[in-house]
Enzyme design. Structure first.
Site, PDB file in Angstrom:
ATOM      1  CE  LYS A  11      -4.156  -2.066   2.448  1.00 34.67           C
ATOM      2  NZ  LYS A  11      -4.435  -1.742   3.411  1.00 34.67           N
ATOM      3  CE1 TYR A  51      -9.442  -2.830   0.536  1.00 30.49           C
ATOM      4  CE2 TYR A  51      -8.759  -0.686  -0.230  1.00 30.49           C
ATOM      5  CZ  TYR A  51      -8.343  -2.026   0.230  1.00 30.49           C
ATOM      6  OH  TYR A  51      -7.225  -2.600   0.669  1.00 30.49           O
ATOM      7  CG  ASN A 114      -3.317  -2.887   6.909  1.00 32.58           C
ATOM      8  OD1 ASN A 114      -3.215  -2.020   5.547  1.00 32.58           O
ATOM      9  ND2 ASN A 114      -4.060  -3.593   7.222  1.00 32.58           N
ATOM     10  CG  HIS A 117      -5.345  -5.776  -0.026  1.00 28.81           C
ATOM     11  ND1 HIS A 117      -6.921  -6.061   0.700  1.00 28.81           N
ATOM     12  CD2 HIS A 117      -6.102  -6.634  -1.186  1.00 28.81           C
ATOM     13  CE1 HIS A 117      -8.025  -6.234   0.269  1.00 28.81           C
ATOM     14  NE2 HIS A 117      -7.249  -6.756  -1.122  1.00 28.81           N
ATOM     15  CD  GLU A 128      -9.164  -8.563  -3.138  1.00 25.87           C
ATOM     16  OE1 GLU A 128      -8.202  -8.840  -3.014  1.00 25.87           O
ATOM     17  OE2 GLU A 128      -9.679  -7.804  -2.453  1.00 25.87           O
TER      18      GLU A 128
HETATM   19  P1  CMP Z   1      -7.641  -4.669   3.939  1.00 24.65           P
HETATM   20  O1  CMP Z   1      -6.952  -5.956   4.393  1.00 24.65           O
HETATM   21  O2  CMP Z   1      -7.021  -3.492   2.415  1.00 24.65           O
HETATM   22  O3  CMP Z   1      -8.967  -4.715   3.622  1.00 24.65           O
HETATM   23  C1  CMP Z   1      -9.811  -3.355   3.874  1.00 24.65           C
HETATM   24  C2  CMP Z   1      -9.083  -2.359   4.945  1.00 24.65           C
HETATM   25  O4  CMP Z   1      -9.806  -1.201   5.038  1.00 24.65           O
HETATM   26  C3  CMP Z   1      -8.249  -2.966   5.336  1.00 24.65           C
HETATM   27  O5  CMP Z   1      -7.234  -4.018   4.856  1.00 24.65           O
HETATM   28  C4  CMP Z   1      -7.725  -1.261   6.091  1.00 24.65           C
HETATM   29  O6  CMP Z   1      -6.586  -1.082   5.901  1.00 24.65           O
HETATM   30  C5  CMP Z   1      -8.806  -1.173   6.150  1.00 24.65           C
HETATM   31  N1  CMP Z   1      -9.676  -1.136   7.549  1.00 24.65           N
HETATM   32  C6  CMP Z   1     -10.125  -2.246   8.289  1.00 24.65           C
HETATM   33  N2  CMP Z   1     -11.105  -1.343   9.338  1.00 24.65           N
HETATM   34  C7  CMP Z   1     -10.728  -0.558   8.996  1.00 24.65           C
HETATM   35  C8  CMP Z   1     -11.163   0.715  10.531  1.00 24.65           C
HETATM   36  N3  CMP Z   1     -11.685   0.269  11.536  1.00 24.65           N
HETATM   37  N4  CMP Z   1     -10.624   1.915   9.826  1.00 24.65           N
HETATM   38  C9  CMP Z   1      -9.489   2.362   8.825  1.00 24.65           C
HETATM   39  N5  CMP Z   1      -9.218   1.575   8.487  1.00 24.65           N
HETATM   40  C10 CMP Z   1      -9.894   0.026   8.320  1.00 24.65           C
END
Ligand code: CMP
Length: 139
Positions: A11, A51, A114, A117, A128
């Site tokens: 990311k 998403y 984080n 993905h 995806e």
């Molecule tokens: P990802 O695995 O990319 O899938 C969806 C993304 O939404 C997740 O990683 C996080 O980066 C984001 N996400 C999930 N929960 C939250 C939250 N409570 N607040 C902000 N971002 C979130």
């Protein structure tokens, strides 16, 4: 177990912090094959499409702003049980809850930032992968 494919993204937070090489090293160390890879900057609309399953979530706007804020690296990873294996390599969505040694635990800074993905199921992986790669991109 059969060879499976999953979609992985490094990311914009990780690319921006110069962590793409570190994450690729971990992918090689975990013995994934990279079937396809490219670097791109998603538009807001592309992030929203990717998403779409999260459209009703309160964090959807923030998530899609963030995902379109800078360059990302998207790739297709092959391995036995690749979907679960990549999710194990990344760790839990929230870095604070991720297991020691995982990418998100060691490199992630928040549930939003984080670093990576991964697809969560075979049907999601098919969608995806198709979002970023056409058949002839995949060796
Ligand atoms: P990802 O695995 O990319 O899938 C969806 C993304 O939404 C997740 O990683 C996080 O980066 C984001 N996400 C999930 N929960 C939250 C939250 N409570 N607040 C902000 N971002 C979130």
């Amino acid at each position: 177990m059969a060879i499976e494919r999953t979609l992985a993204i490094i990311k914009p937070d990780a690319v921006g912090r110069g962590l793409a090489g570190e994450i690729l090293s971990r992918i090689h160390a975990a013995k994934f094959q990279i079937a396809a890879i490219r670097s791109l900057r998603l538009t807001k609309a592309e992030a929203e499409g990717f998403y779409a399953v999260h459209r009703e979530r309160p964090f959807f706007g923030e998530l899609t702003d963030f995902m379109s804020s800078g360059k990302a690296v998207v790739m297709v990873l092959d391995a036995e049980g690749a979907i679960a294996k990549w999710r194990d390599t990344m760790g839990a969505t929230d870095p604070a809850k991720a297991a020691p040694g995982t990418i998100r635990r060691e490199l992630g800074t928040s549930i939003q930032y984080n670093c990576t993905h991964g697809s969560d199921a075979p049907q999601t992986a098919a969608f995806e992968i198709g979002y970023f790669f056409a058949g002839r991109d995949l060796v």
